[in-house]
Design a protein around this motif. Structure first.
Motif, PDB file in Angstrom:
ATOM      1  N   PHE B  87       0.822  -1.205   0.000  1.00  0.00           N
ATOM      2  CA  PHE B  87       0.000   0.000   0.000  1.00  0.00           C
ATOM      3  C   PHE B  87       0.860   1.260   0.000  1.00  0.00           C
ATOM      4  O   PHE B  87       2.043   1.219   0.332  1.00  0.00           O
ATOM      5  CB  PHE B  87      -0.908   0.027   1.230  1.00  0.00           C
ATOM      6  CG  PHE B  87      -2.031  -0.947   1.149  1.00  0.00           C
ATOM      7  CD1 PHE B  87      -3.121  -0.686   0.344  1.00  0.00           C
ATOM      8  CD2 PHE B  87      -1.995  -2.129   1.856  1.00  0.00           C
ATOM      9  CE1 PHE B  87      -4.164  -1.586   0.269  1.00  0.00           C
ATOM     10  CE2 PHE B  87      -3.028  -3.044   1.780  1.00  0.00           C
ATOM     11  CZ  PHE B  87      -4.116  -2.764   0.973  1.00  0.00           C
ATOM     12  N   LEU B  90       2.682   2.355   4.225  1.00  0.00           N
ATOM     13  CA  LEU B  90       3.237   1.038   4.471  1.00  0.00           C
ATOM     14  C   LEU B  90       2.656   0.444   5.737  1.00  0.00           C
ATOM     15  O   LEU B  90       2.606   1.094   6.770  1.00  0.00           O
ATOM     16  CB  LEU B  90       4.745   1.152   4.624  1.00  0.00           C
ATOM     17  CG  LEU B  90       5.441   1.656   3.382  1.00  0.00           C
ATOM     18  CD1 LEU B  90       6.900   1.876   3.670  1.00  0.00           C
ATOM     19  CD2 LEU B  90       5.261   0.676   2.259  1.00  0.00           C
ATOM     20  N   ALA B  91       2.233  -0.787   5.635  1.00  0.00           N
ATOM     21  CA  ALA B  91       1.698  -1.453   6.816  1.00  0.00           C
ATOM     22  C   ALA B  91       2.825  -2.192   7.520  1.00  0.00           C
ATOM     23  O   ALA B  91       2.893  -3.410   7.509  1.00  0.00           O
ATOM     24  CB  ALA B  91       0.578  -2.408   6.412  1.00  0.00           C
ATOM     25  N   LEU B  92       3.752  -1.437   8.103  1.00  0.00           N
ATOM     26  CA  LEU B  92       4.867  -2.045   8.827  1.00  0.00           C
ATOM     27  C   LEU B  92       4.858  -1.569  10.273  1.00  0.00           C
ATOM     28  O   LEU B  92       4.458  -0.445  10.554  1.00  0.00           O
ATOM     29  CB  LEU B  92       6.203  -1.652   8.191  1.00  0.00           C
ATOM     30  CG  LEU B  92       6.466  -2.114   6.761  1.00  0.00           C
ATOM     31  CD1 LEU B  92       7.750  -1.513   6.254  1.00  0.00           C
ATOM     32  CD2 LEU B  92       6.509  -3.622   6.677  1.00  0.00           C
ATOM     33  N   ALA B  93       5.312  -2.438  11.172  1.00  0.00           N
ATOM     34  CA  ALA B  93       5.449  -2.054  12.576  1.00  0.00           C
ATOM     35  C   ALA B  93       6.866  -1.519  12.784  1.00  0.00           C
ATOM     36  O   ALA B  93       7.836  -2.255  12.634  1.00  0.00           O
ATOM     37  CB  ALA B  93       5.179  -3.238  13.489  1.00  0.00           C
ATOM     38  N   ASP B  94       6.947  -0.228  13.103  1.00  0.00           N
ATOM     39  CA  ASP B  94       8.236   0.473  13.152  1.00  0.00           C
ATOM     40  C   ASP B  94       9.229  -0.096  14.148  1.00  0.00           C
ATOM     41  O   ASP B  94      10.430   0.012  13.964  1.00  0.00           O
ATOM     42  CB  ASP B  94       8.008   1.952  13.510  1.00  0.00           C
ATOM     43  CG  ASP B  94       7.687   2.761  12.280  1.00  0.00           C
ATOM     44  OD1 ASP B  94       7.792   2.202  11.180  1.00  0.00           O
ATOM     45  OD2 ASP B  94       7.345   3.943  12.423  1.00  0.00           O
ATOM     46  N   ASP B  95       8.717  -0.644  15.241  1.00  0.00           N
ATOM     47  CA  ASP B  95       9.622  -1.049  16.308  1.00  0.00           C
ATOM     48  C   ASP B  95      10.078  -2.505  16.176  1.00  0.00           C
ATOM     49  O   ASP B  95      10.811  -2.993  17.016  1.00  0.00           O
ATOM     50  CB  ASP B  95       8.953  -0.845  17.669  1.00  0.00           C
ATOM     51  CG  ASP B  95       8.641   0.620  17.889  1.00  0.00           C
ATOM     52  OD1 ASP B  95       9.588   1.407  17.898  1.00  0.00           O
ATOM     53  OD2 ASP B  95       7.457   0.960  18.015  1.00  0.00           O
ATOM     54  N   LEU B  96       9.625  -3.173  15.138  1.00  0.00           N
ATOM     55  CA  LEU B  96      10.029  -4.564  14.946  1.00  0.00           C
ATOM     56  C   LEU B  96      11.060  -4.642  13.823  1.00  0.00           C
ATOM     57  O   LEU B  96      11.173  -3.734  13.011  1.00  0.00           O
ATOM     58  CB  LEU B  96       8.813  -5.425  14.605  1.00  0.00           C
ATOM     59  CG  LEU B  96       7.684  -5.420  15.626  1.00  0.00           C
ATOM     60  CD1 LEU B  96       6.589  -6.384  15.218  1.00  0.00           C
ATOM     61  CD2 LEU B  96       8.198  -5.771  17.009  1.00  0.00           C
ATOM     62  N   ASP B 100      10.433 -10.060  11.799  1.00  0.00           N
ATOM     63  CA  ASP B 100       9.188  -9.865  12.557  1.00  0.00           C
ATOM     64  C   ASP B 100       8.107  -9.289  11.671  1.00  0.00           C
ATOM     65  O   ASP B 100       6.944  -9.689  11.737  1.00  0.00           O
ATOM     66  CB  ASP B 100       9.423  -8.903  13.729  1.00  0.00           C
ATOM     67  CG  ASP B 100      10.232  -9.549  14.826  1.00  0.00           C
ATOM     68  OD1 ASP B 100      10.406 -10.770  14.777  1.00  0.00           O
ATOM     69  OD2 ASP B 100      10.701  -8.822  15.721  1.00  0.00           O
ATOM     70  N   LEU B 104       4.678 -11.107  10.495  1.00  0.00           N
ATOM     71  CA  LEU B 104       3.670 -10.601  11.416  1.00  0.00           C
ATOM     72  C   LEU B 104       2.302 -11.216  11.095  1.00  0.00           C
ATOM     73  O   LEU B 104       1.836 -11.153   9.968  1.00  0.00           O
ATOM     74  CB  LEU B 104       3.597  -9.073  11.331  1.00  0.00           C
ATOM     75  CG  LEU B 104       2.864  -8.375  12.463  1.00  0.00           C
ATOM     76  CD1 LEU B 104       3.479  -8.750  13.796  1.00  0.00           C
ATOM     77  CD2 LEU B 104       2.921  -6.870  12.269  1.00  0.00           C
ATOM     78  N   GLY B 105       1.681 -11.820  12.093  1.00  0.00           N
ATOM     79  CA  GLY B 105       0.366 -12.404  11.901  1.00  0.00           C
ATOM     80  C   GLY B 105       0.407 -13.806  11.331  1.00  0.00           C
ATOM     81  O   GLY B 105      -0.614 -14.474  11.247  1.00  0.00           O
ATOM     82  N   ARG B 144      18.266  -7.448  11.531  1.00  0.00           N
ATOM     83  CA  ARG B 144      17.838  -7.313  12.925  1.00  0.00           C
ATOM     84  C   ARG B 144      17.564  -5.859  13.295  1.00  0.00           C
ATOM     85  O   ARG B 144      17.136  -5.555  14.389  1.00  0.00           O
ATOM     86  CB  ARG B 144      18.903  -7.873  13.861  1.00  0.00           C
ATOM     87  CG  ARG B 144      19.077  -9.362  13.749  1.00  0.00           C
ATOM     88  CD  ARG B 144      17.919 -10.134  14.339  1.00  0.00           C
ATOM     89  NE  ARG B 144      17.924 -10.122  15.786  1.00  0.00           N
ATOM     90  CZ  ARG B 144      18.628 -10.955  16.540  1.00  0.00           C
ATOM     91  NH1 ARG B 144      19.374 -11.865  15.982  1.00  0.00           N
ATOM     92  NH2 ARG B 144      18.577 -10.876  17.845  1.00  0.00           N
ATOM     93  N   ARG B 148      12.167   1.397  12.055  1.00  0.00           N
ATOM     94  CA  ARG B 148      12.296   2.808  12.384  1.00  0.00           C
ATOM     95  C   ARG B 148      13.635   3.380  11.886  1.00  0.00           C
ATOM     96  O   ARG B 148      13.717   4.526  11.487  1.00  0.00           O
ATOM     97  CB  ARG B 148      12.205   2.981  13.905  1.00  0.00           C
ATOM     98  CG  ARG B 148      12.141   4.415  14.383  1.00  0.00           C
ATOM     99  CD  ARG B 148      12.127   4.448  15.908  1.00  0.00           C
ATOM    100  NE  ARG B 148      10.922   3.856  16.471  1.00  0.00           N
ATOM    101  CZ  ARG B 148       9.737   4.429  16.465  1.00  0.00           C
ATOM    102  NH1 ARG B 148       9.593   5.614  15.929  1.00  0.00           N
ATOM    103  NH2 ARG B 148       8.695   3.839  16.999  1.00  0.00           N
ATOM    104  N   ASN B 149      14.671   2.532  11.949  1.00  0.00           N
ATOM    105  CA  ASN B 149      16.005   3.022  11.591  1.00  0.00           C
ATOM    106  C   ASN B 149      16.345   2.811  10.125  1.00  0.00           C
ATOM    107  O   ASN B 149      17.503   2.829   9.747  1.00  0.00           O
ATOM    108  CB  ASN B 149      17.056   2.316  12.459  1.00  0.00           C
ATOM    109  CG  ASN B 149      16.865   2.628  13.918  1.00  0.00           C
ATOM    110  OD1 ASN B 149      16.534   3.754  14.268  1.00  0.00           O
ATOM    111  ND2 ASN B 149      17.041   1.642  14.772  1.00  0.00           N
ATOM    112  N   ARG B 162       7.865  -9.189   1.328  1.00  0.00           N
ATOM    113  CA  ARG B 162       6.811 -10.070   1.849  1.00  0.00           C
ATOM    114  C   ARG B 162       6.224 -10.923   0.735  1.00  0.00           C
ATOM    115  O   ARG B 162       5.941 -12.098   0.913  1.00  0.00           O
ATOM    116  CB  ARG B 162       5.692  -9.237   2.466  1.00  0.00           C
ATOM    117  CG  ARG B 162       5.893  -8.951   3.909  1.00  0.00           C
ATOM    118  CD  ARG B 162       4.575  -8.677   4.581  1.00  0.00           C
ATOM    119  NE  ARG B 162       4.097  -7.341   4.284  1.00  0.00           N
ATOM    120  CZ  ARG B 162       3.678  -6.494   5.216  1.00  0.00           C
ATOM    121  NH1 ARG B 162       3.694  -6.837   6.474  1.00  0.00           N
ATOM    122  NH2 ARG B 162       3.235  -5.320   4.884  1.00  0.00           N
TER     123      ARG B 162
END
Lengths: 360, 258
Positions: B87, B90-96, B100, B104-105, B144, B148-149, B162
């Protein structure tokens, strides 16, 4: 152009490399604070050169002032158990204000199921129920307490997940409700005289051992299980978590249930340690627990933090509290200084984050 | 209907109240084919994608996926059927970190009888991640690292990786390079080429004419909620496509879009 980016260009993936853990920073801060109090002990004229933690007057075979260490850890352990749950709630992007009053309410209820019949040869003067509730096996008050915690947590979680009211409001309401339950339970009367088996839960250093055991358990759960991963994911980006197929609502209910069960367990330990339950138990505990987590690097915006951080945060909290007493800071100023330190810890974390964001 | 059709829509329509965002879209995608969707802002491109991926429910029309009529209740259903979407947001989790996020899911787990407390199989997930990244030629030195970074390009690459990791049956990218720099865009385009070589079908929503002519086999132009042209790359050029986008031209058979 195509060649430059074709393939991985001989680049090897590094599956092991990790960033500098934030927990180390907190550990160094803890050491620094201990030495600051140590220095204060040497420098402040009225302290007469007393040592903070390295006083060997009571025990010559140890380099530490074990009595003070023991007090610090014991002070921290019970609120620390609550902080383990609060940590998970905050990582998931929420907040739990109801844990302190929940301690009060749970203590009152549990103690009513843990009373002994005979006190000094006479009948128990604080009896809440009839004869049937005396000298019940230990498992009964434990089940009652943890079930009550799970029930309150399920209400918190369901309100937040299904009606979408902010966690702050939902748990603030529960804050008042729980304090109300604690007061209404016996109309303000304390509940006392537990059975001998019940009084063992919080005896001596037991609270500390329980705190350490639970900390290890939940460190493992947060780091190595699906539950933990989803908790971080929801706090990090709730939409992404939902799009990835995580049942966000159900997971939130579970997180709040676990947090409230930990708070209820803390109430059991506390009432056992004090051998009595009062409706005013646990005042400010919710804020202290949040403070421990925040000092330990748990981000209030969710997604970041760890159990190790919270345990270190709890130690910092305990050391500062004990240190203030040690340098004979007036109790009235202690609260003010504590508040300042909590704000400072969050500001520091914020600055550090923004620096990290600038670098990347 | 022939067997080599991946996706077909018939009379796909979406109205938001009185706004006709998408009207009677008839679209087909064949196996191994890469198709671009172009058009002005508000022409119905993203609306079209949202109906296919189940993000929204269509007003009317039919969607067939590998010959089966489908009706996705949500993006999850679409993903389970094998439609992987990158999309705009972005459907990403920043802290993972990267593994991960990829898993995810749908984590690889051990001791499944533990329910929500089943253990994560980090080793297997890391290995599958590295395989997926190598397959798509994505360059992320340290998997790893938390999202976020990472740079915008690296994030986009993680989102795209993905699709490679999970052998999706259809990949949809909604403006994957809109926010990226030159080098990062080149990297994403290389991934798209890798998907093409692997024979994975793709729908690419893009504004970038050069990119579209570089990457795809066919261009479908949307205008004011309707498809107004269906062009094979060999039969057209940039001028021509712009004429269709702006409304200067309308292809035969699509006159009602004018």
């Amino acid at each position: 152009m195509a060649d430059a980016t074709q393939g991985t260009g001989g680049l090897t993936f590094d599956a092991r490399k990790r960033a500098w853990p934030n927990e180390l920073n907190i550990f160094f801060a803890l050491i620094l604070i201990i030495f600051a109090f140590e220095a204060a002990g040497q420098l402040l004229p009225y302290m007469k050169g007393q040592s903070f933690l390295f006083d060997t007057r009571d025990r010559f075979d140890s380099i530490f002032n074990e009595a003070r260490l023991r007090i610090i850890i014991l002070q921290v352990a019970i609120i620390g158990i609550i902080a383990l749950g609060v940590t998970q709630v905050i990582i998931s992007g929420g907040i739990d204000l109801s844990s302190g009053p929940l301690v009060g309410a749970t203590a009152m209820i549990v103690m009513s199921f843990a009373q002994t019949e005979l006190v000094n040869g006479g009948p128990n003067p604080k009896a809440v129920f009839g004869d049937w509730a005396f000298d019940l096996p230990l498992i009964i008050p434990l089940i009652v307490g943890l079930s009550f915690g799970a029930f309150i947590g399920a209400i918190n979680g369901s309100l937040i997940a299904y009606t979408r009211i902010p966690p702050f409001i939902a748990t603030l309401g529960m804050f008042l409700i729980c304090r109300g339950i604690a007061q209404a339970w016996t109309r303000g009367q304390p509940v006392s005289f537990p059975t001998e088996s019940y009084s063992l839960i919080g005896k001596g250093m037991m609270p500390v051992y329980l705190f350490i055991a639970l900390a290890i358990l939940f460190h493992f759960i947060l780091k190595y299980t699906v539950y933990g991963k989803h908790t971080y994911a929801i706090g990090s980006n709730e939409d992404a978590a939902r799009m990835s197929g995580i049942n966000v609502k159900r997971h939130k209910v579970l997180v709040y249930m676990i947090a409230s069960m930990l708070a209820a367990f803390a109430a059991i330990v506390l009432s056992s340690k004090n051998l009595t339950a009062q409706s005013g138990m646990g005042i400010f505990y919710e804020l202290y627990a949040i403070a421990m987590a925040v000092i330990g690097g748990v981000s209030l915006t969710g997604g970041r933090g760890s159990i190790i951080g919270t345990v270190l945060g709890a130690m910092v909290f305990g050391v500062i509290q004990s240190g203030f007493t040690y340098i004979k800071l007036d109790a009235f100023y202690q609260l003010m200084a504590m508040g300042g330190i909590i704000i400072g810890a969050v500001v520091l974390d914020k600055v550090r984050q923004e620096r990290a964001a600038m670098r990347s | 209907m022939s067997d080599d059709i991946v996706l077909e829509t018939r009379g796909l329509t979406k109205h938001y109240g009185g706004v006709h965002a998408l009207n009677d879209a008839n679209f087909t995608l064949k196996k191994g084919e890469h198709v671009a969707i172009m058009g002005d802002n508000g022409a119905g491109k993203s609306t079209f994608v949202r109906q296919i991926t189940g993000v929204e429910q269509r007003t009317r029309g039919d969607i067939f996926f590998y010959g089966e009529p489908v009706s996705f209740g949500g993006p999850l259903d679409a993903r389970e059927a094998g439609i992987e979407t990158v999309f705009q947001t972005l459907a990403l989790a920043d802290d993972l970190d990267v593994p991960d996020n990829l898993f995810l899911g749908r984590e690889k787990t051990k001791f499944d009888w533990l329910g929500p407390f089943r253990l994560l199989d980090y080793k297997a997930m890391r290995k599958a991640t590295i395989d997926g990244l190598e397959k798509t030629a994505v360059k992320i030195p340290n998997i790893r690292n938390t999202i976020r970074n990472m740079s915008g390009g690296q994030r986009q690459c993680v989102a795209i990786a993905r699709t490679a990791t999970f052998h999706s049956r259809l990949t949809i990218m909604d403006e994957p390079t809109a926010a990226l720099g030159v080098q990062e865009t080149a990297q994403v385009e290389n991934i798209v080429r890798t998907l093409k070589e692997a024979g994975e079908p793709l729908i690419l929503v893009s504004h970038n004419m050069r990119q579209v002519f570089d990457l795809v086999d066919r261009i479908v132009v949307f205008r004011r909620g309707r498809i107004c042209a269906n062009l094979r790359k060999e039969d057209t050029d940039g001028q021509d496509v712009v004429a269709y986008i702006t409304g200067a031209k309308t292809q035969e058979g699509y006159e009602d879009a004018a």
